[in-house]
Design a protein around this motif. Structure first.
Motif, short mmCIF file in Angstrom:
data_model
loop_
_atom_site.label_atom_id
_atom_site.label_comp_id
_atom_site.label_asym_id
_atom_site.label_seq_id
_atom_site.Cartn_x
_atom_site.Cartn_y
_atom_site.Cartn_z
N HIS A 1 0.82 -1.21 0.00
CA HIS A 1 0.00 0.00 0.00
C HIS A 1 0.85 1.26 0.00
CE1 HIS A 1 -3.80 -2.11 0.43
NE2 HIS A 1 -3.25 -2.86 1.35
N ILE A 2 1.95 1.27 0.75
CA ILE A 2 2.77 2.48 0.84
C ILE A 2 3.43 2.79 -0.50
CG2 ILE A 2 4.77 1.17 1.70
CD1 ILE A 2 3.80 4.83 2.54
N VAL A 3 3.87 1.74 -1.22
CA VAL A 3 4.48 1.96 -2.53
C VAL A 3 3.44 2.49 -3.52
CG1 VAL A 3 5.64 0.84 -4.47
CG2 VAL A 3 6.24 0.21 -2.12
N ARG A 4 2.24 1.91 -3.47
CA ARG A 4 1.20 2.36 -4.37
C ARG A 4 0.76 3.79 -4.04
NH1 ARG A 4 -1.64 -1.82 -3.78
NH2 ARG A 4 -3.59 -1.08 -2.91
N TRP A 5 0.73 4.12 -2.74
CA TRP A 5 0.38 5.50 -2.36
C TRP A 5 1.43 6.48 -2.87
CZ3 TRP A 5 2.93 9.16 0.61
CH2 TRP A 5 2.19 10.32 0.89
N LEU A 6 2.71 6.13 -2.76
CA LEU A 6 3.76 6.99 -3.27
C LEU A 6 3.65 7.16 -4.79
CD1 LEU A 6 6.79 5.72 -1.17
CD2 LEU A 6 5.69 7.95 -0.99
N ALA A 7 3.23 6.07 -5.47
CA ALA A 7 3.04 6.16 -6.92
C ALA A 7 1.90 7.10 -7.26
CB ALA A 7 2.78 4.77 -7.49
N VAL A 8 0.78 6.99 -6.54
CA VAL A 8 -0.35 7.90 -6.78
C VAL A 8 0.07 9.33 -6.50
CG1 VAL A 8 -2.65 8.53 -5.99
CG2 VAL A 8 -2.08 6.14 -6.30
N ARG A 9 0.82 9.53 -5.44
CA ARG A 9 1.29 10.88 -5.10
C ARG A 9 2.13 11.45 -6.24
NH1 ARG A 9 5.71 13.36 -2.52
NH2 ARG A 9 5.13 15.09 -1.14
N ARG A 10 2.98 10.63 -6.84
CA ARG A 10 3.81 11.11 -7.94
C ARG A 10 2.96 11.45 -9.16
NH1 ARG A 10 9.29 10.27 -8.79
NH2 ARG A 10 9.38 10.05 -6.53
N VAL A 11 1.93 10.64 -9.44
CA VAL A 11 1.05 10.92 -10.57
C VAL A 11 0.30 12.23 -10.34
CG1 VAL A 11 -0.97 10.13 -11.85
CG2 VAL A 11 0.79 8.49 -11.16
N VAL A 12 -0.22 12.43 -9.13
CA VAL A 12 -0.95 13.66 -8.82
C VAL A 12 -0.04 14.87 -8.95
CG1 VAL A 12 -2.10 14.92 -6.96
CG2 VAL A 12 -2.67 12.51 -7.36
N GLN A 13 1.20 14.74 -8.52
CA GLN A 13 2.15 15.84 -8.66
C GLN A 13 2.42 16.16 -10.12
OE1 GLN A 13 5.50 14.42 -6.38
NE2 GLN A 13 4.82 15.45 -4.52
N ALA A 14 2.50 15.13 -10.96
CA ALA A 14 2.73 15.35 -12.39
C ALA A 14 1.53 16.09 -13.02
CB ALA A 14 2.96 14.02 -13.10
N VAL A 15 0.32 15.70 -12.64
CA VAL A 15 -0.87 16.38 -13.14
C VAL A 15 -0.86 17.84 -12.70
CG1 VAL A 15 -3.39 16.47 -13.01
CG2 VAL A 15 -2.24 14.28 -13.24
N TRP A 16 -0.53 18.07 -11.45
CA TRP A 16 -0.47 19.44 -10.93
C TRP A 16 0.60 20.26 -11.64
CZ3 TRP A 16 -2.78 23.14 -8.50
CH2 TRP A 16 -2.06 24.16 -7.90
#
Length: 586
Positions: A297-312
């Motif tokens: 879960h922590i790795v997947r959360w970090l991945a989602v965080r990176r995707v959201v940062q890229a969109v931003w």
């Protein structure tokens, strides 16, 4: 006059003054609805972003006066008053600012602002000895966080109780009041704290770039499944000395090196037929498929965080819409996923996004039908869509129904009940369970809209298979068969001459102005949104409606988007390969 009546009238006046939507009125003079744009707050920070910093400073001053004047005026008129009344008159304007009845009349909702400036004015009237050190904490946190106003406000609110204990020891009433203020600030900034956690909280010093022409953002695909392939890709692109580095070091580099796997830069040169020129920004995400589909879960959360940062990041560059492509949902091996679109909404980020699946499917269907007609000289009677429960598959079925009204369309997915629910009312569509490797595939035209690694398919000789998924797992497995023609689906030729920023890796431009269908849809939607702001919303996300599919089909035809030609594994298919397949079919 009775003291109780005096305080009651003063409290009512403080509530009325605090409810005045100064920021809303100021922005309305410039034709901006501050309660429906940006962070949807009428505070000075949002006004600064939408109407300019001078008006933002004016709103800051007036909101501060809303908190300062009630307590200051009451104490000047009445003289010394009980401590609880001073705390109440300092708190009521901020509470009324945060939940304004005037905004309720205008917009039908209570939430209006965050109340920080009004609280600051109240504290200045209450105790300058307490206000000055708290203001100092605000500015320290503000500058240390590179201009995040919310970080300064939260730090100042959290420091108030401790500063009160230090400056006024033994004053438990003041300490309790400061705790109440801190709780209000934390509650009104809960959305900001989410964005701080995800690294998308905007800075006061850096404004969003405003583009004169349509501009899109796109998050490139990571496609590698094996760490050896990841290492080879990093070495091929920029860091050849890492070709023999240990795999654990490669895993670390994908997290800490921002552009190790994907390009990051701007593109230009797209010129729609009878339409505007379009620019774009590729927000590279340095993660591979192994990390995006991790069971942890922590790795997947970090991945989602990176995707959201890229969109931003793409949005801050001026993108009218951002293409998520493969990142619309990140699912782990446990089968439980994280919806990036829902995450953006949870963070309060009003950024239109698209998966690009509609144009991907439409281009794939067009290419598959062209190849079948060229090989067999007629339209297919039976067509198979594998993975038809997803948005790519549903868009492909829609395109097939438009182009082949009388054809039999067989759709498959793992969940047969969901499939039957999706295609209820489609008389020419037959639902089946996902085929296994032992079962021959029905029909000689197959559209693949799923990229599961464990998927085993057994196409009959003479089958044309269009792989619209990413990564192209099936293409690698079946493409070597001489009796089966495997084509890439979803590659689109855009009008114009695509040019990349020198810092960007040219992954999206195999030859000429050719893009992935998801990338082309994002660019097309950027132009459509500029022409009609009512189209500013999410596209190709969740349940697709026929009107959206038809709108994109017509827009692609109008502006000159065409199928890019037969391709295999992102390269043009050699003519002799297609001729050999035709001879085999004959």
């Amino acid at each position: 006059m009775d003291p109780t009546l005096q305080f009651t009238l003063a409290a009512l006046a403080a509530f009325l003054v605090g409810s005045l939507p100064i920021g809303f009125w100021v922005c309305r003079l410039k034709g901006i609805d501050v309660l429906e744009a940006g962070s949807r707050s009428m505070g000075a920070t949002n006004v600064s972003r939408l109407a300019g910093k001078p008006l933002g400073l004016l709103v800051l001053l007036l909101d501060g006066l809303k908190g300062f004047l009630p307590l200051w005026a009451f104490t000047r008129l009445v003289g010394e008053i009980p401590a609880w009344q001073t705390y109440a008159l300092a708190f009521i304007p901020a509470l009324a600012h945060s939940y304004s009845f005037v905004v309720r009349i205008y917009k039908g909702r209570w939430k209006a602002g965050k109340g920080v400036a009004s609280l600051a004015g109240g504290f200045l009237a209450l105790s300058p000895a307490l206000f000055i050190p708290v203001l100092g904490v605000f500015f320290i946190a503000f500058f240390l966080s590179f201009g995040r106003v919310s970080v300064g406000a939260i730090a100042a609110a959290m420091s108030q109780p401790f500063i009160a204990l230090n400056r006024f020891p033994g004053n438990s009433a003041l300490f309790s009041f400061c705790l109440l203020v801190a709780m209000l600030v934390l509650w009104t900034h809960r959305m900001n704290m989410r964005r701080i956690l995800y690294g998308t909280e905007p800075s006061y010093f850096f404004d969003r770039v405003e583009r004169e022409t349509p501009f899109f953002g796109f998050t490139p695909h990571p496609t590698e499944f094996e760490w050896e392939a990841v290492r080879a890709r990093i070495a091929e692109r920029r860091y050849s000395f890492l070709r023999r580095c240990p795999i654990p070091l490669v895993q670390l580099l994908t997290w800490v090196m921002p552009n190790a796997l994907t390009g990051c830069g701007e593109v230009c040169g797209i010129k729609l037929r009878n339409g505007p020129a379009i620019g774009g920004h590729y927000a590279g995400i340095p993660l591979c498929s192994l990390q995006l589909s991790s069971p942890h879960h922590i790795v997947r959360w970090l991945a989602v965080r990176r995707v959201v940062q890229a969109v931003w990041r793409a949005y801050q560059k001026g993108a009218d819409i951002v293409g998520l492509a493969a990142f619309a949902s990140i699912v782990g091996n446990t089968g439980k996923g994280v919806d990036v679109v829902a995450c953006l909404k949870w963070l309060g980020l009003d950024i239109p996004v698209t998966t690009g699946n509609t144009l991907t499917a439409i281009a794939g269907v067009e290419g598959g039908l062209n190849a079948y007609r060229e090989a067999y000289g007629l339209d297919p009677e039976t067509v198979l869509v594998v993975g038809a429960s997803g948005s790519v598959g549903r868009a492909a079925v829609f395109a097939l129904e438009q182009r082949l009204p009388g054809a039999r369309i067989i759709v498959t997915a793992r969940d047969l009940l969901k499939l039957q629910e999706v295609y209820a009312g489609h008389p020419n569509v037959e639902c089946r369970v996902m085929p296994t490797g032992e079962q021959p595939l029905p029909g000689r035209l197959v559209f693949l809209a799923v990229s599961a690694r464990e998927l085993e398919l057994n196409p009959e000789p003479g089958t044309i298979m269009v792989d619209m998924s990413r990564p192209r797992v099936a293409s690698e497995k079946i493409g070597s068969r001489p009796d089966v023609l495997v084509l890439d689906g979803g590659m689109v030729r855009m009008p114009g001459n695509l040019m990349y920023d020198p810092k960007s890796y040219r992954t999206m431009n195999p030859d000429g102005c050719v893009m992935l269908g998801c990338n082309a849809e994002t660019a097309l939607l950027a132009a459509l949104i500029r022409q009609d702001p009512l189209l500013r919303r999410n596209w190709s996300v969740g349940d697709l409606c026929d009107s959206d599919l038809l709108h994109l089909c017509e827009a692609a035809r109008k502006y000159g988007l065409t199928y890019s030609g037969y391709r295999y594994m992102d390269k043009l298919l050699p003519p002799e390969r297609f001729m050999a397949f035709k001879r085999h079919c004959a």
